[in-house]
Design a protein around this motif. Structure first.
Motif, PDB file in Angstrom:
ATOM      1  N   GLY A 146      47.429  39.560  56.349  1.00 57.75           N
ATOM      2  CA  GLY A 146      46.276  39.188  55.537  1.00 57.75           C
ATOM      3  C   GLY A 146      46.626  38.138  54.508  1.00 57.75           C
ATOM      4  O   GLY A 146      47.759  38.090  54.015  1.00 57.75           O
ATOM      5  N   SER A 147      45.669  37.285  54.179  1.00 56.40           N
ATOM      6  CA  SER A 147      45.894  36.242  53.170  1.00 56.40           C
ATOM      7  C   SER A 147      44.609  35.986  52.394  1.00 56.40           C
ATOM      8  O   SER A 147      43.497  36.215  52.892  1.00 56.40           O
ATOM      9  CB  SER A 147      46.380  34.943  53.815  1.00 56.40           C
ATOM     10  OG  SER A 147      45.379  34.400  54.664  1.00 56.40           O
ATOM     11  N   THR A 207      38.971  31.414  50.677  1.00 57.22           N
ATOM     12  CA  THR A 207      39.227  31.752  52.073  1.00 57.22           C
ATOM     13  C   THR A 207      39.969  33.073  52.165  1.00 57.22           C
ATOM     14  O   THR A 207      40.940  33.300  51.435  1.00 57.22           O
ATOM     15  CB  THR A 207      40.052  30.657  52.768  1.00 57.22           C
ATOM     16  OG1 THR A 207      39.352  29.412  52.672  1.00 57.22           O
ATOM     17  CG2 THR A 207      40.272  30.992  54.232  1.00 57.22           C
ATOM     18  N   MET A 208      39.524  33.946  53.076  1.00 54.46           N
ATOM     19  CA  MET A 208      40.208  35.198  53.386  1.00 54.46           C
ATOM     20  C   MET A 208      40.447  35.253  54.896  1.00 54.46           C
ATOM     21  O   MET A 208      39.554  34.912  55.681  1.00 54.46           O
ATOM     22  CB  MET A 208      39.383  36.403  52.932  1.00 54.46           C
ATOM     23  CG  MET A 208      39.170  36.481  51.432  1.00 54.46           C
ATOM     24  SD  MET A 208      38.251  37.957  50.912  1.00 54.46           S
ATOM     25  CE  MET A 208      36.607  37.541  51.511  1.00 54.46           C
ATOM     26  N   ASN A 209      41.636  35.669  55.282  1.00 49.21           N
ATOM     27  CA  ASN A 209      41.994  35.708  56.694  1.00 49.21           C
ATOM     28  C   ASN A 209      42.765  36.993  56.970  1.00 49.21           C
ATOM     29  O   ASN A 209      43.669  37.356  56.210  1.00 49.21           O
ATOM     30  CB  ASN A 209      42.849  34.493  57.042  1.00 49.21           C
ATOM     31  CG  ASN A 209      42.907  34.245  58.535  1.00 49.21           C
ATOM     32  OD1 ASN A 209      42.186  34.879  59.302  1.00 49.21           O
ATOM     33  ND2 ASN A 209      43.772  33.339  58.952  1.00 49.21           N
ATOM     34  N   ALA A 210      42.415  37.708  58.070  1.00 47.86           N
ATOM     35  CA  ALA A 210      43.102  38.959  58.402  1.00 47.86           C
ATOM     36  C   ALA A 210      43.213  39.086  59.915  1.00 47.86           C
ATOM     37  O   ALA A 210      42.296  38.709  60.661  1.00 47.86           O
ATOM     38  CB  ALA A 210      42.357  40.153  57.817  1.00 47.86           C
ATOM     39  N   TYR A 253      37.726  36.255  59.550  1.00 46.53           N
ATOM     40  CA  TYR A 253      37.874  35.024  58.772  1.00 46.53           C
ATOM     41  C   TYR A 253      36.628  34.837  57.913  1.00 46.53           C
ATOM     42  O   TYR A 253      35.493  34.882  58.409  1.00 46.53           O
ATOM     43  CB  TYR A 253      38.052  33.819  59.691  1.00 46.53           C
ATOM     44  CG  TYR A 253      38.061  32.481  58.972  1.00 46.53           C
ATOM     45  CD1 TYR A 253      39.198  32.030  58.316  1.00 46.53           C
ATOM     46  CD2 TYR A 253      36.917  31.678  58.960  1.00 46.53           C
ATOM     47  CE1 TYR A 253      39.199  30.809  57.661  1.00 46.53           C
ATOM     48  CE2 TYR A 253      36.912  30.451  58.308  1.00 46.53           C
ATOM     49  CZ  TYR A 253      38.061  30.022  57.656  1.00 46.53           C
ATOM     50  OH  TYR A 253      38.071  28.810  57.001  1.00 46.53           O
ATOM     51  N   SER A 254      36.837  34.623  56.617  1.00 43.98           N
ATOM     52  CA  SER A 254      35.729  34.391  55.694  1.00 43.98           C
ATOM     53  C   SER A 254      36.026  33.154  54.867  1.00 43.98           C
ATOM     54  O   SER A 254      37.150  32.983  54.369  1.00 43.98           O
ATOM     55  CB  SER A 254      35.539  35.599  54.769  1.00 43.98           C
ATOM     56  OG  SER A 254      34.581  35.317  53.763  1.00 43.98           O
ATOM     57  N   ASN A 255      35.044  32.283  54.742  1.00 47.48           N
ATOM     58  CA  ASN A 255      35.226  31.051  53.980  1.00 47.48           C
ATOM     59  C   ASN A 255      33.977  30.747  53.153  1.00 47.48           C
ATOM     60  O   ASN A 255      32.850  30.899  53.633  1.00 47.48           O
ATOM     61  CB  ASN A 255      35.516  29.873  54.911  1.00 47.48           C
ATOM     62  CG  ASN A 255      35.557  28.544  54.156  1.00 47.48           C
ATOM     63  OD1 ASN A 255      34.610  27.764  54.208  1.00 47.48           O
ATOM     64  ND2 ASN A 255      36.640  28.306  53.439  1.00 47.48           N
ATOM     65  N   LEU A 257      39.155  40.933  43.624  1.00 48.15           N
ATOM     66  CA  LEU A 257      38.626  39.812  44.392  1.00 48.15           C
ATOM     67  C   LEU A 257      38.658  40.117  45.886  1.00 48.15           C
ATOM     68  O   LEU A 257      37.793  39.653  46.641  1.00 48.15           O
ATOM     69  CB  LEU A 257      39.435  38.548  44.087  1.00 48.15           C
ATOM     70  CG  LEU A 257      39.519  38.163  42.607  1.00 48.15           C
ATOM     71  CD1 LEU A 257      40.267  36.858  42.436  1.00 48.15           C
ATOM     72  CD2 LEU A 257      38.130  38.061  41.988  1.00 48.15           C
ATOM     73  N   VAL A 258      39.660  40.853  46.313  1.00 41.06           N
ATOM     74  CA  VAL A 258      39.794  41.299  47.685  1.00 41.06           C
ATOM     75  C   VAL A 258      40.756  42.486  47.675  1.00 41.06           C
ATOM     76  O   VAL A 258      41.534  42.642  46.719  1.00 41.06           O
ATOM     77  CB  VAL A 258      40.314  40.158  48.593  1.00 41.06           C
ATOM     78  CG1 VAL A 258      41.719  39.748  48.204  1.00 41.06           C
ATOM     79  CG2 VAL A 258      40.227  40.526  50.065  1.00 41.06           C
ATOM     80  N   ASN A 259      40.729  43.308  48.706  1.00 38.04           N
ATOM     81  CA  ASN A 259      41.636  44.458  48.766  1.00 38.04           C
ATOM     82  C   ASN A 259      42.413  44.407  50.087  1.00 38.04           C
ATOM     83  O   ASN A 259      42.024  45.032  51.072  1.00 38.04           O
ATOM     84  CB  ASN A 259      40.851  45.763  48.635  1.00 38.04           C
ATOM     85  CG  ASN A 259      41.767  46.963  48.452  1.00 38.04           C
ATOM     86  OD1 ASN A 259      42.993  46.844  48.511  1.00 38.04           O
ATOM     87  ND2 ASN A 259      41.183  48.122  48.219  1.00 38.04           N
ATOM     88  N   LEU A 260      43.487  43.650  50.088  1.00 35.08           N
ATOM     89  CA  LEU A 260      44.308  43.511  51.285  1.00 35.08           C
ATOM     90  C   LEU A 260      45.262  44.680  51.473  1.00 35.08           C
ATOM     91  O   LEU A 260      45.885  44.798  52.533  1.00 35.08           O
ATOM     92  CB  LEU A 260      45.121  42.210  51.218  1.00 35.08           C
ATOM     93  CG  LEU A 260      44.326  40.903  51.144  1.00 35.08           C
ATOM     94  CD1 LEU A 260      45.271  39.712  51.076  1.00 35.08           C
ATOM     95  CD2 LEU A 260      43.369  40.766  52.315  1.00 35.08           C
TER      96      LEU A 260
END
Length: 531
Positions: free
Chosen positions: A211-212, A254-257, A276-278, A494-497
């Motif tokens: 994840g990033s 950008t979020m990528n998993a 993928y979210s942008n 902001l995100v929970n990776l």
């Protein structure tokens, strides 16, 4: 002939000084003939990277010449995303807690209170520079449990430019121009993670999760305008300022998993799920606002009051380009191929500003001045930054207008500033200041996971400052240090990776466990030339 021995000069040096024609110069020097300053015509010589220009100008245009020449040199005028007092206009205001609404005997009165303008005795032009150093952002648990988001950076930029023009002892009118920056935020945060666990109900055993998260947002707001002040009598002055407000946002989030079934023995990998979210927003808006100011002077006590109107948008200037997408190929076939897309170009923009009611007072002792300022900013209900009705739905893709519209909302805020000026010698003053800078973003109106919110900061700041001001023959030099900090607890991540789930498209459900620590030291330098 031009004699440098009878001249004073100003030097600007930098690694990449640019003019509008894009040619680079390492050094820019302006010589102004000292003797000609007292005459109707003055002489100026400019050196640009070895080339010399010799000019003869009328004295009445000196302030405009210096001001707009500096505007040509400095393309960038460089603070936080959702704070009204993150930038003070001028070194003196920064060192005095921004408590300059009742007494402000220099250039920045055109912004703080144009009602003070008729009591300013000298023509002047000024440039204020701020160097940010040790500027740190630390968002604990910002991207997941024990996954902080951090940034440290250094900037040195011109902050604002003011000038007083057409001042006469026999006239009651004073005019001023201002080119200033009221908001500058340049935040860049990123992280990534790789771990092993059981993330699939349909695939037995452990998988690998990659994840990033990347966030980059450059936001700025510049004001360009003029102000006029009229002296009603020896104690009372009124003023009016008209400003054009330009706001720019350059956002990319950008979020990528990926969930991967990887066999180390035969080195065969199979991607079981991907997400993928942008969010990308290039936003430009233009609007107009006015500021009305009043100033009343007693023998030792002075009062100031201003009212600033909301922004009047002019859509024929504003444009935006957006792209918001969510592409998900899930682990569960019943929740597979989720695609949401919104893409638009050249769409009209909306920017909103609150009503502002600003009050200040200054009391003068024999060698000490005490000042206070109280400013109230009204709330702004949730609004779209783009006009959703302008969306073009002719694309072959299934456009979702509501999904692609960024939104903001402002809560009401009241800031306070306190300042002390202590006269040390005939030409030197000591400045001490404190002010609050409360966050204006209304987070209660949004869920960052679902809504398109083009900011992340939700931080209340406290500023402390100290510095000196020296009065010379033709100049006044002000300089000092300030420190600002914010500690905010229990914000939404902001995100929970760290806890990816299929329900949240492999990004995990954001929890309210983020603690934000932000700090910044500032070196303020202000230069004013009087003539």
């Amino acid at each position: 002939m031009f004699h440098t021995v009878n001249s004073f000069f100003i030097i600007f040096y930098g690694k990449d000084i640019k003019l509008r024609n894009k040619k680079n110069f390492q050094t820019v020097i302006i010589w102004i003939d000292r003797k000609s300053i007292f005459e109707e015509t003055f002489y100026i010589m400019i050196s640009l990277g070895g080339s010399f220009f010799y000019l003869r100008c009328m004295k009445r245009y000196l302030t405009l010449f210096i001001g707009f020449f500096l505007l040509l040199i400095f393309e960038e005028i460089n603070a936080q995303e959702n704070n009204y007092w993150s930038i003070h206009q001028g070194a003196k205001a920064a060192l005095n807690g921004s408590a300059v609404l009742a007494k402000n005997e220099n250039y920045s009165a055109s912004y703080y209170n144009p009602g003070i303008l008729p009591f300013i005795k000298d023509n002047s032009v000024s440039l204020s520079v701020v160097t940010y150093f040790a500027n740190t952002i630390n968002l604990e648990n910002g991207a997941g449990e024990n996954m902080p988001l951090k940034q440290t950076y250094l900037e040195a930029v011109p902050q604002n430019l003011f000038g007083i023009i057409q001042v006469s002892k026999d006239q009651k009118w004073v005019f001023s121009y201002a080119i200033l920056n009221t908001l500058y935020s340049n935040i860049s945060l990123n992280t990534k993670t790789e771990k092993k666990g059981d993330y699939s109900l349909v695939n037995p055993g452990d998988e690998y999760y990659l994840g990033s998260y990347n966030y980059s947002n450059r936001m700025r707001e510049d004001w360009y305008g003029f102000a006029a002040g009229y002296k009603v009598n020896s104690r009372f002055g009124i003023g009016l300022g008209l400003y054009g407000v330009i706001k720019n946002i350059r956002l990319n989030q950008t979020m990528n998993a990926n969930v991967i079934d990887y066999n180390r023995n035969n080195q065969i990998s199979n991607t079981l799920a991907s997400s993928y979210s942008n969010e990308t927003l290039n936003y430009f808006s233009f609007g107009l606002l006015t500021k009305v100011g009043f100033n009343y002077n007693l023998e030792k006590l002075k009062f100031g009051f201003t009212i600033t109107t909301p922004l009047l948008n002019t859509n024929f200037f504003g444009q935006a380009w957006i792209n918001r997408s969510l592409l998900y190929n899930g682990l569960d076939a019943t929740n597979n191929d989720v695609n949401q897309l919104s893409f638009q170009e050249k769409i009209n923009t909306i920017n909103k500003k609150p009503w502002v009611f600003d009050f200040g007072a200054t009391y003068t002792f024999s060698k000490t001045e005490l000042s206070v300022r109280l400013a109230h900013y009204t709330a702004i209900d949730k609004y779209n930054l783009l006009n959703a009705a302008d969306f073009d739905t002719s694309s072959v893709f299934d456009q979702i207008e509501a999904f692609g519209v960024p939104q903001l909302a402002n809560k009401s805020v009241t800031n306070i500033g306190l300042g002390v000026i202590q006269n040390i010698t005939k030409k030197t003053d000591l400045y001490l200041g404190f002010n609050t800078d409360y966050n204006n973003f209304d987070a209660t109106n949004f869920d960052r996971y679902k809504d398109f919110v083009p900011t992340i900061s939700n931080w209340d700041f406290y500023h402390y400052a100290a510095g000196l001001s020296h009065k010379l023959t033709f100049f006044e030099l002000s300089y000092g240090l300030s420190f600002m900090h914010s500690n905010t607890l229990n914000e939404q991540q902001l995100v929970n990776l760290s806890q990816p789930t299929e329900e949240y498209y492999l990004f995990g459900e954001p929890t309210y466990t983020m603690n934000s620590k932000v700090a910044r030291f500032n070196l303020h330098v202000g230069f004013t030339y009087y003539f």
